[in-house]
Design a protein around this motif. Structure first.
Motif, mmCIF file in Angstrom:
data_model
loop_
_atom_site.group_PDB
_atom_site.id
_atom_site.type_symbol
_atom_site.label_atom_id
_atom_site.label_comp_id
_atom_site.label_asym_id
_atom_site.label_seq_id
_atom_site.Cartn_x
_atom_site.Cartn_y
_atom_site.Cartn_z
ATOM 1 N N PRO A 49 0.713 -1.221 -0.045
ATOM 2 C CA PRO A 49 -0.204 -0.032 0.164
ATOM 3 C C PRO A 49 0.736 1.321 0.008
ATOM 4 N N PHE A 74 -1.338 5.091 8.550
ATOM 5 C CA PHE A 74 -2.506 4.811 7.761
ATOM 6 C C PHE A 74 -3.840 5.415 8.416
ATOM 7 N N ALA A 75 -4.055 6.657 7.773
ATOM 8 C CA ALA A 75 -5.064 7.646 8.449
ATOM 9 C C ALA A 75 -5.524 8.524 7.234
ATOM 10 N N ALA A 86 -10.729 7.602 9.026
ATOM 11 C CA ALA A 86 -10.297 6.102 8.964
ATOM 12 C C ALA A 86 -8.885 5.816 9.343
ATOM 13 N N LEU A 87 -8.771 4.742 10.304
ATOM 14 C CA LEU A 87 -7.336 4.391 10.497
ATOM 15 C C LEU A 87 -7.268 2.903 10.140
ATOM 16 N N GLY A 88 -5.897 2.598 9.951
ATOM 17 C CA GLY A 88 -5.684 1.319 9.930
ATOM 18 C C GLY A 88 -4.645 0.893 11.000
ATOM 19 N N ILE A 163 -13.850 -2.391 11.434
ATOM 20 C CA ILE A 163 -14.035 -3.350 10.727
ATOM 21 C C ILE A 163 -12.736 -4.232 11.086
ATOM 22 N N ILE A 166 -9.895 -8.514 9.025
ATOM 23 C CA ILE A 166 -9.818 -8.510 7.446
ATOM 24 C C ILE A 166 -8.358 -8.640 7.128
ATOM 25 N N GLY A 167 -7.290 -8.795 7.819
ATOM 26 C CA GLY A 167 -5.963 -9.011 7.521
ATOM 27 C C GLY A 167 -5.042 -8.381 8.501
ATOM 28 N N SER A 168 -3.871 -7.834 8.171
ATOM 29 C CA SER A 168 -3.138 -7.308 9.425
ATOM 30 C C SER A 168 -3.361 -6.284 10.151
ATOM 31 N N ASP A 169 -4.355 -5.491 9.509
ATOM 32 C CA ASP A 169 -5.025 -4.311 10.535
ATOM 33 C C ASP A 169 -6.271 -4.246 10.592
ATOM 34 N N ILE A 171 -9.533 -2.020 10.653
ATOM 35 C CA ILE A 171 -10.082 -0.449 10.268
ATOM 36 C C ILE A 171 -10.919 0.358 11.385
ATOM 37 N N ILE A 173 -13.000 3.613 12.083
ATOM 38 C CA ILE A 173 -13.629 4.931 11.889
ATOM 39 C C ILE A 173 -14.133 5.809 12.839
ATOM 40 N N MET B 51 -6.672 16.811 7.979
ATOM 41 C CA MET B 51 -5.290 16.151 7.804
ATOM 42 C C MET B 51 -4.143 16.949 7.608
ATOM 43 N N VAL B 77 -4.603 5.001 3.397
ATOM 44 C CA VAL B 77 -4.303 3.742 3.400
ATOM 45 C C VAL B 77 -5.118 3.039 4.924
ATOM 46 N N VAL B 78 -5.439 1.925 4.816
ATOM 47 C CA VAL B 78 -6.228 1.756 6.017
ATOM 48 C C VAL B 78 -6.038 -0.023 6.537
ATOM 49 N N ASN B 79 -5.048 -0.530 5.507
ATOM 50 C CA ASN B 79 -4.741 -2.059 5.847
ATOM 51 C C ASN B 79 -3.291 -2.206 4.986
ATOM 52 N N ASN B 81 -2.051 -5.586 4.915
ATOM 53 C CA ASN B 81 -2.065 -6.911 4.248
ATOM 54 C C ASN B 81 -3.333 -7.518 4.268
ATOM 55 N N PRO B 82 -4.230 -7.879 3.559
ATOM 56 C CA PRO B 82 -4.071 -7.072 2.062
ATOM 57 C C PRO B 82 -4.220 -5.550 2.032
ATOM 58 N N GLY B 83 -3.500 -4.778 1.127
ATOM 59 C CA GLY B 83 -3.456 -3.539 1.051
ATOM 60 C C GLY B 83 -4.716 -3.034 0.752
ATOM 61 N N TYR B 160 -14.074 -3.324 -1.857
ATOM 62 C CA TYR B 160 -14.093 -4.272 -1.021
ATOM 63 C C TYR B 160 -15.483 -4.097 0.140
ATOM 64 N N ILE B 176 -6.296 -3.085 -2.970
ATOM 65 C CA ILE B 176 -5.395 -2.614 -3.955
ATOM 66 C C ILE B 176 -5.016 -4.066 -4.666
#
Lengths: 226, 226
Positions: A49, A74-75, A86-88, A163, A166-169, A171, A173, B51, B77-79, B81-83, B160, B176
């Motif tokens: 990303p 990631f914001a 939104a943040l990851g 959320i 969904i993966g490594s992070d 989400i 909001i 921001m 960006v909010v994740n 992996n997956p991006g 998504y 992504i």
């Protein structure tokens, strides 16, 4: 490369002996085309990303009633009205646990002078470093979203939606409840980015904010598309 | 202000007649404190989303099989992996309709030289301006997310998740699928922000990217918290 070949070609056909505007123009065109090709020729770069640039924020939350902070790139703002961000965030981080505990968090914008401590917060976990002692903490309307007084701008948010899985992070909001700015960073009643001097991030490193290059909803008015 | 009062006080008690290191030190401290107060004294600035800085992106989607574009600063960006990238988009915009039509979109990063056309896209609606003719469009893996060849970096995304009816904007979260970069903007196999020269945005206007100020996960290692 193609220019060199072209020159050899011109020499071989004995055209370069005389000064020839036409030849020089052709060389110029070749050069311009090679510039444009490097610009326009695309290469696949994968799924990592990216944002050009990422913002640099320090996200704060109370965990077990004590301020904790994490550095987050990631914001992004995702709604104008009501204002939402939104943040990851990695679910394992102490600050993330705090966000889930209280359903509130803060976003603090460090400036250039704070780049070292910002990176320090990103490198070290709240499990091993006492981050509540790094800054002068303060609270706003929400009472339990800790903010950093040394940061020029702070935003306090209430969690609107998360959320997960969904993966490594995850989400997160948040709805913006209030924004705070140091009086030194305000011009004519508005927060002034030129005084804030925020940091940006790319995978290559941290960058400063550059120069003003034009007014939005204005500089494009005289764009001639033809 | 407080310095002036302090000087008057010193004059009134006749202390300023003699050169006094102690007085000068006190003045210095007062001045430093007033600097710190302006820095640390916070003012409420309301709920307008911010921001520092916003990125500047051009989001693309096909609408009725034709490329359309909109300028968006509400992106992050909010994740990892997956991006994933989250956008805040006005549901009425033609490009947004295209995103809902195909469930795909692109994010294109313009550079400094493109600031006028970027603003032009933000000012003018696809209802009145033929945006597909502004650039050389290209497609990637998804086949229906139009990208801008003139932009140094392009990301193609599959939708998504969308979050609608929450206010002025809808939230669109994209996964992504592939990233594309012009070969001129790559250094040692990585996209190089110093070559990309992306634009950032604040409510005050567009800004260039500044200078490199430090390596991430590195510059904070020698931060001394005491």
């Amino acid at each position: 490369m193609s220019i060199t070949i072209y020159i050899w070609y011109l020499i071989s056909i004995e055209k370069i002996n005389e000064f020839n505007i036409d030849i020089l123009n052709k060389l110029d065109n070749l050069y311009n085309r090679s510039i444009k090709e490097g610009f326009m020729e695309k290469k696949k770069m994968g799924k990592k990303p990216n944002m050009f640039p990422f913002p640099v924020t320090i996200v704060g939350a109370n965990y077990k009633c004590k301020p904790n902070y994490m550095t987050i790139a990631f914001a992004g703002v995702v709604n104008m009205n009501p204002g939402m961000i939104a943040l990851g965030v990695n679910a394992k981080h102490v600050t993330t646990r705090g966000i889930y505990e209280n359903k509130t968090f803060s976003i603090n914008f460090p400036n250039e002078e704070m780049v070292k401590v910002t990176d320090y917060i990103g490198i070290n976990s709240g499990k091993t470093v006492e981050k509540s002692k790094l800054f002068e903490n303060f609270y706003g309307q929400l009472k339990n979203a800790p903010m950093i007084k040394e940061c020029p701008v702070n935003i306090e948010c209430r969690v609107y939606k998360t959320i997960q899985d969904i993966g490594s992070d995850d989400i997160v909001i948040g709805e913006i409840i209030e924004t705070y700015a140091g009086t030194d960073f305000i011009t004519h009643g508005e927060i002034d980015i030129e005084k804030v001097k925020p940091i940006t991030f790319s995978w290559k490193g941290y960058y400063s904010t550059g120069n003003f290059i034009g007014k939005a909803w204005e500089i494009g008015k005289n764009y001639n598309k033809d």
